[in-house]
Motif scaffolding. Sequence first.
Motif, short mmCIF file in Angstrom:
data_model
loop_
_atom_site.label_atom_id
_atom_site.label_comp_id
_atom_site.label_asym_id
_atom_site.label_seq_id
_atom_site.Cartn_x
_atom_site.Cartn_y
_atom_site.Cartn_z
N GLY A 102 0.78 -1.23 0.00
CA GLY A 102 0.00 0.00 0.00
C GLY A 102 0.81 1.27 0.00
O GLY A 102 0.24 2.37 0.10
N LYS A 103 2.12 1.16 -0.11
CA LYS A 103 2.97 2.35 -0.09
C LYS A 103 3.79 2.43 -1.37
O LYS A 103 3.97 1.45 -2.09
CB LYS A 103 3.90 2.34 1.13
N MET A 104 4.31 3.63 -1.62
CA MET A 104 5.17 3.82 -2.78
C MET A 104 6.57 3.29 -2.50
O MET A 104 6.99 3.18 -1.35
CB MET A 104 5.23 5.31 -3.14
N ARG A 105 7.26 2.95 -3.58
CA ARG A 105 8.64 2.50 -3.44
C ARG A 105 9.48 3.68 -2.94
O ARG A 105 9.35 4.80 -3.44
CB ARG A 105 9.18 1.99 -4.78
N GLU A 106 10.37 3.40 -1.97
CA GLU A 106 11.20 4.45 -1.42
C GLU A 106 12.66 4.04 -1.43
O GLU A 106 13.01 2.87 -1.33
CB GLU A 106 10.78 4.80 0.02
N LEU A 107 13.50 5.08 -1.54
CA LEU A 107 14.93 4.86 -1.47
C LEU A 107 15.34 4.46 -0.06
O LEU A 107 14.87 5.05 0.92
CB LEU A 107 15.65 6.15 -1.86
N VAL A 108 16.21 3.47 0.06
CA VAL A 108 16.76 3.08 1.34
C VAL A 108 18.21 3.54 1.46
O VAL A 108 18.58 4.22 2.43
CB VAL A 108 16.69 1.55 1.54
N ALA A 109 19.03 3.17 0.50
CA ALA A 109 20.45 3.53 0.55
C ALA A 109 21.04 3.41 -0.84
O ALA A 109 20.59 2.61 -1.65
CB ALA A 109 21.21 2.61 1.52
N THR A 110 22.07 4.24 -1.09
CA THR A 110 22.78 4.16 -2.36
C THR A 110 24.28 4.21 -2.11
O THR A 110 24.74 4.70 -1.07
CB THR A 110 22.42 5.31 -3.31
N ILE A 111 25.04 3.72 -3.08
CA ILE A 111 26.49 3.78 -3.02
C ILE A 111 27.00 4.02 -4.44
O ILE A 111 26.56 3.38 -5.39
CB ILE A 111 27.10 2.50 -2.41
N THR A 112 27.90 5.00 -4.57
CA THR A 112 28.43 5.33 -5.88
C THR A 112 29.63 4.45 -6.22
O THR A 112 30.14 3.72 -5.36
CB THR A 112 28.88 6.80 -5.93
N SER A 113 30.08 4.56 -7.45
CA SER A 113 31.26 3.79 -7.87
C SER A 113 32.49 4.21 -7.06
O SER A 113 33.43 3.42 -6.91
CB SER A 113 31.51 3.99 -9.36
N TYR A 130 21.74 7.51 2.82
CA TYR A 130 20.70 6.71 3.48
C TYR A 130 19.46 7.56 3.73
O TYR A 130 19.55 8.75 4.00
CB TYR A 130 21.19 6.19 4.83
N VAL A 131 18.32 6.89 3.69
CA VAL A 131 17.10 7.56 4.14
C VAL A 131 17.19 7.69 5.66
O VAL A 131 17.81 6.85 6.34
CB VAL A 131 15.85 6.75 3.72
N ASP A 132 16.63 8.76 6.20
CA ASP A 132 16.79 9.05 7.63
C ASP A 132 16.34 7.89 8.52
O ASP A 132 16.95 7.63 9.57
CB ASP A 132 16.00 10.30 8.00
N SER A 133 15.30 7.18 8.13
CA SER A 133 14.72 6.14 8.98
C SER A 133 15.64 4.94 9.19
O SER A 133 15.40 4.14 10.09
CB SER A 133 13.38 5.68 8.41
N VAL A 134 16.69 4.79 8.38
CA VAL A 134 17.58 3.64 8.54
C VAL A 134 18.99 4.04 8.96
O VAL A 134 19.83 3.16 9.20
CB VAL A 134 17.65 2.79 7.25
N LYS A 135 19.25 5.32 9.07
CA LYS A 135 20.59 5.77 9.45
C LYS A 135 20.97 5.23 10.82
O LYS A 135 20.18 5.26 11.76
CB LYS A 135 20.65 7.30 9.46
N GLY A 136 22.18 4.69 10.90
CA GLY A 136 22.66 4.11 12.15
C GLY A 136 22.28 2.66 12.32
O GLY A 136 22.78 1.99 13.22
N ARG A 137 21.39 2.15 11.46
CA ARG A 137 20.95 0.75 11.57
C ARG A 137 21.37 -0.07 10.33
O ARG A 137 21.68 -1.24 10.45
CB ARG A 137 19.44 0.67 11.72
N PHE A 138 21.31 0.55 9.17
CA PHE A 138 21.64 -0.14 7.92
C PHE A 138 22.98 0.36 7.38
O PHE A 138 23.32 1.54 7.54
CB PHE A 138 20.57 0.14 6.85
#
Length: 114
Positions: free
Chosen positions: A42-53, A59-67
């Motif tokens: 029921g929710k839209m796809r959201e960014l969690v984390a990215t890493i460049t080359s 990170y999205v704020d909700s996962v900072k310090g955990r992921f």
Amino acid sequence: QVQLVESGGGLVQPGGSLRLSCAASGSIFSINRMGWYRQAPGKMRELVATITSGGSTNYVDSVKGRFTISRDNAKNTVYLQMNSLKPEDTAVYYCNAEGTHDYWGRGTQVTVSS
């Protein structure tokens, strides 16, 4: 073309940990950034984390310090280490690769429940 295959999802209790993997193959030289997104029912796809080359992460704020997102260039694999999981982390997690085109994996289910 780039092919992405995710693995590592599953059922875990609140407070537990999981590590997701995303193996890339094909025209990987064209990839500039890779990341993880998630979509809960029921929710839209959201960014969690990215890493460049170059190794820069976001990170999205909700996962900072955990992921933690990381990559093994020798294995063409990106990881998402998820600690202190919460029920609200329950979602299908998708691997994404950005380059000349946008590529997506098929997703892996993560369920956090007691």
